[in-house]
Each structure stands twice: as structure tokens, then as C-alpha cells.
Design a protein around this motif. Sequence first.
Motif, PDB file in Angstrom:
ATOM      1  N   ARG A 179       0.844  -1.209   0.000  1.00  0.00           N
ATOM      2  CA  ARG A 179       0.000   0.000   0.000  1.00  0.00           C
ATOM      3  C   ARG A 179       0.872   1.250   0.000  1.00  0.00           C
ATOM      4  NH1 ARG A 179      -2.652  -0.916   5.253  1.00  0.00           N
ATOM      5  NH2 ARG A 179      -3.480   1.170   5.076  1.00  0.00           N
ATOM      6  N   ALA A 180       1.942   1.218   0.794  1.00  0.00           N
ATOM      7  CA  ALA A 180       2.847   2.373   0.848  1.00  0.00           C
ATOM      8  C   ALA A 180       3.477   2.615  -0.520  1.00  0.00           C
ATOM      9  CB  ALA A 180       3.928   2.144   1.906  1.00  0.00           C
ATOM     10  N   ARG A 225      -6.987   7.743  -4.530  1.00  0.00           N
ATOM     11  CA  ARG A 225      -6.549   9.092  -4.160  1.00  0.00           C
ATOM     12  C   ARG A 225      -5.175   9.422  -4.733  1.00  0.00           C
ATOM     13  NH1 ARG A 225      -6.703   8.535   1.974  1.00  0.00           N
ATOM     14  NH2 ARG A 225      -6.747   6.400   1.281  1.00  0.00           N
ATOM     15  N   PHE A 226      -4.452   8.396  -5.124  1.00  0.00           N
ATOM     16  CA  PHE A 226      -3.038   8.637  -5.405  1.00  0.00           C
ATOM     17  C   PHE A 226      -2.712   8.605  -6.876  1.00  0.00           C
ATOM     18  CE2 PHE A 226      -3.688   6.121  -1.561  1.00  0.00           C
ATOM     19  CZ  PHE A 226      -3.610   7.191  -0.679  1.00  0.00           C
ATOM     20  N   ALA A 229       8.880   6.127  -4.361  1.00  0.00           N
ATOM     21  CA  ALA A 229      10.215   6.645  -4.015  1.00  0.00           C
ATOM     22  C   ALA A 229      10.398   6.660  -2.505  1.00  0.00           C
ATOM     23  CB  ALA A 229      10.394   8.045  -4.601  1.00  0.00           C
ATOM     24  N   VAL A 230       9.386   7.143  -1.795  1.00  0.00           N
ATOM     25  CA  VAL A 230       9.516   7.234  -0.343  1.00  0.00           C
ATOM     26  C   VAL A 230       9.529   5.828   0.271  1.00  0.00           C
ATOM     27  CG1 VAL A 230       8.477   8.127   1.759  1.00  0.00           C
ATOM     28  CG2 VAL A 230       8.533   9.539  -0.280  1.00  0.00           C
ATOM     29  N   GLU A 238       1.287   4.179  -3.009  1.00  0.00           N
ATOM     30  CA  GLU A 238       1.054   5.592  -2.785  1.00  0.00           C
ATOM     31  C   GLU A 238       2.269   6.434  -3.207  1.00  0.00           C
ATOM     32  OE1 GLU A 238      -0.224   8.029   1.049  1.00  0.00           O
ATOM     33  OE2 GLU A 238      -1.085   6.036   0.945  1.00  0.00           O
ATOM     34  N   ASP A 239       3.432   6.027  -2.810  1.00  0.00           N
ATOM     35  CA  ASP A 239       4.641   6.813  -3.097  1.00  0.00           C
ATOM     36  C   ASP A 239       5.839   5.867  -3.132  1.00  0.00           C
ATOM     37  OD1 ASP A 239       6.795   8.585  -3.141  1.00  0.00           O
ATOM     38  OD2 ASP A 239       5.706  10.083  -1.970  1.00  0.00           O
TER      39      ASP A 239
END
Lengths: 297, 240
Positions: free
Chosen positions: A169-170, A290-291, A176-177, A173-174
Motif C-alpha cells: 500500500r505504501a 486518491r493517489f 520513491a519514499v 502511494e509513493d
Amino acid sequence: MDLFVQQTVNALALGGTYALLALGLAVVFSIMGLINFAHGELMTISGYTLMYCGILGVPFAVSVPLAILAAVLAAVAMERIAFRPVRGGSGATMLITSFAVAMILQVLFQNLISARSQAVALPQILSQSVHLGNVIIGVNKIAAIAATVLMLIFLDRFMNRQKTGIAMRAAAEDFAVARLMGIRANTVIAGAFAISGLLAGVAAVLWVSQRASVDPLMGFTPVLKAFIAAILGGLGSLRGAVAGGFMLGFIEVYLAAFLPQEFQEFREPIGLGLVVLILLFRPNGMIPSRFLGLIKV
Amino acid sequence: MTRVPLLSAQGLNVRYGAIQAVRGIELSINEGEIVTFLGANGAGKSSTLNALVGLVPVAEGRVLFDDQDITDLAPERLTPMGLTLAPEGRRVFGGLTVEENLRMGAYAVNDVDRRMAAWDMVYDLFPILHERRKQFAGTLSGGQQQMLAIGRALMCGPRLLLLDEPSLGLAPKIVGQIFDLIALLRERDVTLGIVEQNVAMALEVADRGYVMAAGRVVATGTAEELRQTDRLRAAYLGEE
């Protein structure tokens, strides 16, 4: 009323299968921005595994897990062989790669197995039905609904409780992070493919258990439908994929059951028209991600 | 014996296509120091940090961390070594709860005791995160998200933590809190590299600084020295 209950059960069974397929597409898309059109061939691989198991006399209780396992392994292999080299390429590059994988597999099935539809031996119980009052419900429909519910619970637990699921999930969403946290790209992407293979395998068993046959193009139509379901629900959103899958199942089954006879031949266009109508009012789907639109590294 | 810096970069170049963002800079960060990178927008500060942690490729030059060549290592390899970055704009995982965000921060830590210590430290530094641990990170205020971003980066127990614009977009009062926190981190022996636009605040907490302009280091020295030079003003006003 009985007819309505009966058709609702049918819609849940079909919608559940679409939901599992749409989820498989969404899991991969949310993480790497790839719409995997070779998802249907994972289903076909599962279908052929069931067929060969039947020919070899393997008990159904064993051949089902084998068929699902075959789809998982095929999905992971697909990622490793075909998609890893183009990772980071444009969306178009990955899309074309998925078409290529799908076509290569279809041709292999046609030449190595058969271009024609093959019968799959199913246990008697699947073709029996249960009488509840005046409603007759096929065992295969009940099995489909139960399997869908179990898979949705499993997936929910996995994505919310397991470290790898949360990492997926992370990463969705992003990315790179997520990598800054020490989450390896290979881990989450291979994980996403394994999950999508699992979902395709279960969906294939459900699909075959309604039809008792398998052919080289078996996966094409359901995955096309699942793609529509994923868009309808909101591409990249897992909840949306489930909602879209069920919505499409309901639209198809209710139209087939309740549309007057003279309109039946326009059933598909009317169904797709409804999809377009929903998208007109909710252009990002029923439950948008949302992403989407975030840059992925 | 000369002191070996914890991190150093030699002749670092970063390019985005035809645009050269960082032009052959030299820098070093010693264990226990707070080093700040100052300069106007587009000076190459963020690009420098991103290149150090492997988020953008190093076009030329070398990066050493703890005596190892890390020039071409991916970020997910560096976190277990003790080098991480809290990126510009916070970038918390909005669809994950506060607790899940922190859990992801400790993703690379396999040792249970170290992980427990990290949870204790972060919840101790940021009681608000403990209070809100079940809440989705996307529902936090900007200041709380910044605390979460820093807390998340601390979860891997970094030896060197790079902070990219930790005060960006925050209310003045919250900015003060963030800098208080940075001072606290120093007491806990975390080495820090900070890109900051709030020059006065940055020079107050930092030991040393680099002033960048147009991809080059135009001045360097202790915080005290930088406060007094004209180079700093010049770098911001675009005079070279």
C-alpha cells in the motif's frame, strides 16, 4: 420475487469473479502503473491445469490448489521474465509488453494443447443445486460466492496486517519514499504479481466450474470485463475494483434476466451504456484512487 | 589520525536530461554534526540530498558513507546501512495510519529490540503521534505530518538523517517546534544534514553550513562564520 432472489445470487457469483479479476489488475496497476492484459492468460493456465489434473485423475480437492498455484507461479515468472526488463518504461511500453505476453501464451496454448475447447472434468456436486423454498441455487454459485468472500477477507487482512501488504500500500502511494524506508522494489512488485496470480487462479477455478471447459482464449473476455470493472470502480483503487466488479456483474445478470425479449440482443450495448453513464457522472470511477496521478519512481 | 567523515561527496554532479542541477560539489558530514545546506530555490540543494541517498542518479563523482562507496546504491540499500532522508513536502503515506507509517519506517530493521527502542524514542519525542496512532496520516495537520515524516525516518535508527526543508509551509510556531526537535535529536547523537530555507533558524542549530548557488558550493564554514559573510546574502540575491 423468487426470480429476483435467484438472479441476485447469480449476479453475486458473476460479480464476485469479476471483482477478483479486477482486484488482480488493480493490485499490479496501483504499484507499477501497468495494466496487465496477460492477466487472462493466467486464468487460462489455471484452467488447463484443472483440465490435465482431471485427465490424470487427480482428486478435485488437490487439483484446485494446484491450478491456483500454477497461476501464482506463472504470474511471478511473467514479472521476472517480461515486465522486470521494461520496469520504469512508459505506460505504453508496459502495456504493449503485456499484449505481447498474452499473444505469445495464446499461440502456445493453441499449438501445444489445442485450438479447440477442451472439456474439464468437474465433480458431480458442482452441477447439483440446492432448493431453498422456490429458489434453486447451483452449488457452483454458492461456491463462487463463498470463495469470493474468503478471498476478499484474506486480501483485506493481508493488505492491512501483514508487513508486506502494508508495504505494498505504501509503495502504491509513493514508491520513491517507500524505497527510502528500505522497501525493495522487487519485493513489492513480485508480491503484487503473486497476489494477482492468486486472484486470477481462484477466478479461473470459479469460471471453469460454471462452464466445464477451457480454450486458449478463455481468459480474454473475463479480463476485458474485469478491466471495465476496474475503470468503473476507479482504476488503481482496490475497493473500487471490488465495487466495479460487483456492479458489472449485477448490470449483466439483471439485464439478461429482466430486459424484455425484444431488447435482449442489445443487452451488451445497453450494459456498456450504463457503464458510460456512471462514468459520465463519476469520471474517476465509483471509488477513485486518491493517489493516481502521483509520480512513480 | 585524521577524522574520517561519516559521509562525503567528491565532484558530485547531477543532471536531469540537459539540465545540470549540481556541478561538481565537494562536501562532508562528520559524526555528531549538524550540517545545513543553504541557498535560493533551484540552487541544487534538494538534488544534492536526493543524489546522496540514491533517489536520483549521480552523473559524475563519488559518494562515501562510513568508508564505503555508495555512489550507485539504491535508497533501499542505504537505509539498512543507516542513511536515510525525510523528503521535501513530508510525503507521508496518507492512506496509511500513523502507526503503519512508523511501522514502514522500521521496515529494514530486523532486530526486535532495536525496533522497540525506535518506537519508544519516536513516541517519546512526539507524544501527539502516539495519541493519533490509529488515524490516517492524510488527516493530520501539516505540522503533525512533518513530525510523522521525521519520526518515520527515525524509525530505522539512522546514523545520518537528511532533512529536506523540514519547515516548508508550516506556521511560524510549528517551525519553532521543529527546530526544538532538531536540537533534541542532536542530544540523541543523530547526525543531521538539513536543507532549509529558514536561514536564521538553520544557522542557529547547525554546526557548519554549505551555501549553494546555481549547482555550486559558493561558501562554506561554521555557522558562526556564515552568519557574518556576505556570500550568504549574495547567494540568495543571485549575485555570484
